[in-house]
Design a protein around this motif. Structure first.
Motif, PDB file in Angstrom:
ATOM      1  N   LEU A 103     -27.037 -29.636  24.244  1.00 44.20           N
ATOM      2  CA  LEU A 103     -27.742 -28.487  24.820  1.00 44.20           C
ATOM      3  C   LEU A 103     -29.036 -28.192  24.063  1.00 44.20           C
ATOM      4  O   LEU A 103     -30.041 -27.810  24.667  1.00 44.20           O
ATOM      5  CB  LEU A 103     -26.829 -27.263  24.819  1.00 44.20           C
ATOM      6  CG  LEU A 103     -25.679 -27.299  25.821  1.00 44.20           C
ATOM      7  CD1 LEU A 103     -24.757 -26.103  25.622  1.00 44.20           C
ATOM      8  CD2 LEU A 103     -26.194 -27.339  27.249  1.00 44.20           C
ATOM      9  N   GLU A 104     -28.996 -28.394  22.762  1.00 44.37           N
ATOM     10  CA  GLU A 104     -30.205 -28.184  21.968  1.00 44.37           C
ATOM     11  C   GLU A 104     -31.283 -29.196  22.359  1.00 44.37           C
ATOM     12  O   GLU A 104     -32.456 -28.842  22.515  1.00 44.37           O
ATOM     13  CB  GLU A 104     -29.867 -28.308  20.484  1.00 44.37           C
ATOM     14  CG  GLU A 104     -31.039 -28.037  19.572  1.00 44.37           C
ATOM     15  CD  GLU A 104     -30.667 -28.179  18.111  1.00 44.37           C
ATOM     16  OE1 GLU A 104     -31.587 -28.444  17.315  1.00 44.37           O
ATOM     17  OE2 GLU A 104     -29.484 -28.032  17.763  1.00 44.37           O
ATOM     18  N   ASN A 105     -30.870 -30.454  22.540  1.00 42.50           N
ATOM     19  CA  ASN A 105     -31.832 -31.487  22.968  1.00 42.50           C
ATOM     20  C   ASN A 105     -32.391 -31.173  24.349  1.00 42.50           C
ATOM     21  O   ASN A 105     -33.591 -31.321  24.589  1.00 42.50           O
ATOM     22  CB  ASN A 105     -31.170 -32.863  22.977  1.00 42.50           C
ATOM     23  CG  ASN A 105     -30.943 -33.393  21.585  1.00 42.50           C
ATOM     24  OD1 ASN A 105     -31.579 -32.969  20.634  1.00 42.50           O
ATOM     25  ND2 ASN A 105     -30.004 -34.320  21.457  1.00 42.50           N
ATOM     26  N   LEU A 106     -31.512 -30.757  25.264  1.00 45.41           N
ATOM     27  CA  LEU A 106     -31.948 -30.390  26.603  1.00 45.41           C
ATOM     28  C   LEU A 106     -32.910 -29.205  26.550  1.00 45.41           C
ATOM     29  O   LEU A 106     -33.938 -29.193  27.229  1.00 45.41           O
ATOM     30  CB  LEU A 106     -30.734 -30.048  27.478  1.00 45.41           C
ATOM     31  CG  LEU A 106     -31.025 -29.640  28.910  1.00 45.41           C
ATOM     32  CD1 LEU A 106     -31.719 -30.763  29.660  1.00 45.41           C
ATOM     33  CD2 LEU A 106     -29.731 -29.243  29.608  1.00 45.41           C
ATOM     34  N   SER A 107     -32.589 -28.240  25.717  1.00 47.16           N
ATOM     35  CA  SER A 107     -33.457 -27.072  25.561  1.00 47.16           C
ATOM     36  C   SER A 107     -34.833 -27.478  25.042  1.00 47.16           C
ATOM     37  O   SER A 107     -35.857 -27.007  25.523  1.00 47.16           O
ATOM     38  CB  SER A 107     -32.797 -26.085  24.593  1.00 47.16           C
ATOM     39  OG  SER A 107     -33.672 -25.063  24.233  1.00 47.16           O
ATOM     40  N   ASN A 108     -34.843 -28.381  24.059  1.00 43.93           N
ATOM     41  CA  ASN A 108     -36.126 -28.851  23.515  1.00 43.93           C
ATOM     42  C   ASN A 108     -36.938 -29.607  24.565  1.00 43.93           C
ATOM     43  O   ASN A 108     -38.159 -29.476  24.627  1.00 43.93           O
ATOM     44  CB  ASN A 108     -35.894 -29.746  22.296  1.00 43.93           C
ATOM     45  CG  ASN A 108     -35.448 -28.959  21.095  1.00 43.93           C
ATOM     46  OD1 ASN A 108     -35.702 -27.761  20.985  1.00 43.93           O
ATOM     47  ND2 ASN A 108     -34.751 -29.619  20.189  1.00 43.93           N
ATOM     48  N   LYS A 109     -36.262 -30.382  25.400  1.00 40.69           N
ATOM     49  CA  LYS A 109     -36.970 -31.103  26.456  1.00 40.69           C
ATOM     50  C   LYS A 109     -37.520 -30.137  27.494  1.00 40.69           C
ATOM     51  O   LYS A 109     -38.640 -30.304  27.972  1.00 40.69           O
ATOM     52  CB  LYS A 109     -36.038 -32.123  27.115  1.00 40.69           C
ATOM     53  CG  LYS A 109     -35.724 -33.296  26.208  1.00 40.69           C
ATOM     54  CD  LYS A 109     -34.729 -34.255  26.833  1.00 40.69           C
ATOM     55  CE  LYS A 109     -34.393 -35.381  25.870  1.00 40.69           C
ATOM     56  NZ  LYS A 109     -33.367 -36.278  26.394  1.00 40.69           N
ATOM     57  N   LEU A 110     -36.717 -29.135  27.852  1.00 43.20           N
ATOM     58  CA  LEU A 110     -37.198 -28.151  28.837  1.00 43.20           C
ATOM     59  C   LEU A 110     -38.387 -27.357  28.305  1.00 43.20           C
ATOM     60  O   LEU A 110     -39.262 -26.967  29.074  1.00 43.20           O
ATOM     61  CB  LEU A 110     -36.071 -27.183  29.202  1.00 43.20           C
ATOM     62  CG  LEU A 110     -35.062 -27.672  30.223  1.00 43.20           C
ATOM     63  CD1 LEU A 110     -33.952 -26.660  30.378  1.00 43.20           C
ATOM     64  CD2 LEU A 110     -35.727 -27.926  31.552  1.00 43.20           C
ATOM     65  N   SER A 111     -38.401 -27.118  27.009  1.00 42.45           N
ATOM     66  CA  SER A 111     -39.493 -26.318  26.444  1.00 42.45           C
ATOM     67  C   SER A 111     -40.845 -26.985  26.643  1.00 42.45           C
ATOM     68  O   SER A 111     -41.870 -26.318  26.655  1.00 42.45           O
ATOM     69  CB  SER A 111     -39.249 -26.063  24.956  1.00 42.45           C
ATOM     70  OG  SER A 111     -39.423 -27.245  24.207  1.00 42.45           O
ATOM     71  N   LYS A 112     -40.850 -28.294  26.826  1.00 44.97           N
ATOM     72  CA  LYS A 112     -42.115 -29.000  27.027  1.00 44.97           C
ATOM     73  C   LYS A 112     -42.646 -28.839  28.450  1.00 44.97           C
ATOM     74  O   LYS A 112     -43.801 -29.098  28.713  1.00 44.97           O
ATOM     75  CB  LYS A 112     -41.921 -30.480  26.704  1.00 44.97           C
ATOM     76  CG  LYS A 112     -41.418 -30.698  25.283  1.00 44.97           C
ATOM     77  CD  LYS A 112     -41.809 -31.994  24.724  1.00 44.97           C
ATOM     78  CE  LYS A 112     -41.308 -32.317  23.367  1.00 44.97           C
ATOM     79  NZ  LYS A 112     -40.923 -31.325  22.450  1.00 44.97           N
ATOM     80  N   TYR A 113     -41.767 -28.430  29.385  1.00 40.20           N
ATOM     81  CA  TYR A 113     -42.165 -28.307  30.785  1.00 40.20           C
ATOM     82  C   TYR A 113     -42.288 -26.861  31.240  1.00 40.20           C
ATOM     83  O   TYR A 113     -42.715 -26.615  32.352  1.00 40.20           O
ATOM     84  CB  TYR A 113     -41.157 -29.034  31.686  1.00 40.20           C
ATOM     85  CG  TYR A 113     -41.164 -30.522  31.449  1.00 40.20           C
ATOM     86  CD1 TYR A 113     -42.154 -31.332  31.983  1.00 40.20           C
ATOM     87  CD2 TYR A 113     -40.191 -31.117  30.662  1.00 40.20           C
ATOM     88  CE1 TYR A 113     -42.166 -32.697  31.743  1.00 40.20           C
ATOM     89  CE2 TYR A 113     -40.197 -32.474  30.423  1.00 40.20           C
ATOM     90  CZ  TYR A 113     -41.184 -33.264  30.965  1.00 40.20           C
ATOM     91  OH  TYR A 113     -41.192 -34.605  30.728  1.00 40.20           O
ATOM     92  N   LEU A 114     -41.871 -25.932  30.407  1.00 40.00           N
ATOM     93  CA  LEU A 114     -41.959 -24.511  30.774  1.00 40.00           C
ATOM     94  C   LEU A 114     -42.938 -23.818  29.850  1.00 40.00           C
ATOM     95  O   LEU A 114     -43.107 -24.209  28.696  1.00 40.00           O
ATOM     96  CB  LEU A 114     -40.580 -23.844  30.639  1.00 40.00           C
ATOM     97  CG  LEU A 114     -39.457 -24.381  31.518  1.00 40.00           C
ATOM     98  CD1 LEU A 114     -38.146 -23.712  31.146  1.00 40.00           C
ATOM     99  CD2 LEU A 114     -39.767 -24.154  32.983  1.00 40.00           C
ATOM    100  N   SER A 115     -43.526 -22.766  30.366  1.00 40.78           N
ATOM    101  CA  SER A 115     -44.409 -21.988  29.497  1.00 40.78           C
ATOM    102  C   SER A 115     -43.542 -21.281  28.455  1.00 40.78           C
ATOM    103  O   SER A 115     -42.363 -21.022  28.692  1.00 40.78           O
ATOM    104  CB  SER A 115     -45.184 -20.961  30.315  1.00 40.78           C
ATOM    105  OG  SER A 115     -44.302 -19.951  30.764  1.00 40.78           O
ATOM    106  N   PRO A 116     -44.121 -20.981  27.297  1.00 39.85           N
ATOM    107  CA  PRO A 116     -43.338 -20.310  26.254  1.00 39.85           C
ATOM    108  C   PRO A 116     -42.713 -18.996  26.740  1.00 39.85           C
ATOM    109  O   PRO A 116     -41.589 -18.666  26.375  1.00 39.85           O
ATOM    110  CB  PRO A 116     -44.346 -20.063  25.136  1.00 39.85           C
ATOM    111  CG  PRO A 116     -45.394 -21.101  25.331  1.00 39.85           C
ATOM    112  CD  PRO A 116     -45.463 -21.324  26.816  1.00 39.85           C
TER     113      PRO A 116
END
Length: 183
Positions: A103-116
């Motif tokens: 989940l942490e890896n998925l979260s980090n990947k999503l952070s690159k595609y979503l605005s902060p």
């Protein structure tokens, strides 16, 4: 004399036989619980069935040994149960850690595609993630570089990539300062 000698020999022979029978009887009384204890120990070692117990009714040292043997087997059985429970708990913990890492890896990947702002609102729980439509007033910014086509004809691809990366990085920083979502 021969009659007395015969009687003495007969008495000695009868005594030896009687002593032998009595000795065998008492030896079997001592040996059979020890053999029973030994056979049970071998059976437990072979089958790994720690529910087996020995039943020695005497109150002497053999009885104490049987009682101690049963206590030892109960301790081993309790220890095995504790080890099994600890093993199951460690497996669960390992699975939870693996899920957490995933989940942490998925979260980090999503952070690159979503605005902060959107990323933080989703992962702090301020905003639910669900498909819905809402009307919003938005400002959309399109950007163009004047003379870009002519510029690309005269530049090397590495230099062009560096120019675009610099331009898009600066534009992104400006957008993120005002809460933009970059697509």
């Amino acid at each position: 004399f021969y009659e007395i000698l015969s009687a003495i020999i007969f008495a000695i022979f009868g005594g030896v036989i009687l002593i032998t029978v009595v000795s065998i009887y008492f030896a079997s009384k001592i040996i059979s619980p020890i053999k029973y204890l030994s056979d049970t120990a071998i059976k437990i070692a072979d089958t790994k069935d720690y529910s087996q117990r020995v039943f020695v009714t005497s109150k002497d040292e053999i009885g104490k040994l049987g009682f101690a043997f049963n206590e030892m087997i109960e301790s081993v059985q309790d220890g095995l149960k504790k080890l099994q429970l600890e093993s199951e708990n460690r497996i669960k913990l390992s699975e939870e850690q693996a899920k957490s890492k995933m989940l942490e890896n998925l979260s980090n990947k999503l952070s690159k595609y979503l605005s902060p702002q959107i990323y933080n609102s989703i992962f702090t729980g301020k905003q639910d993630v669900k498909l819905e439509s809402k009307r919003k007033k938005l400002t959309i910014f399109f950007s163009d570089i004047v003379g870009f086509t002519e510029t690309t004809d005269t530049m090397e691809s590495e230099d062009l990539a560096e120019l675009l990366n610099h331009y898009l990085n600066e534009m992104s920083l400006i957008g993120l300062e005002v809460g933009a979502t970059i697509d």
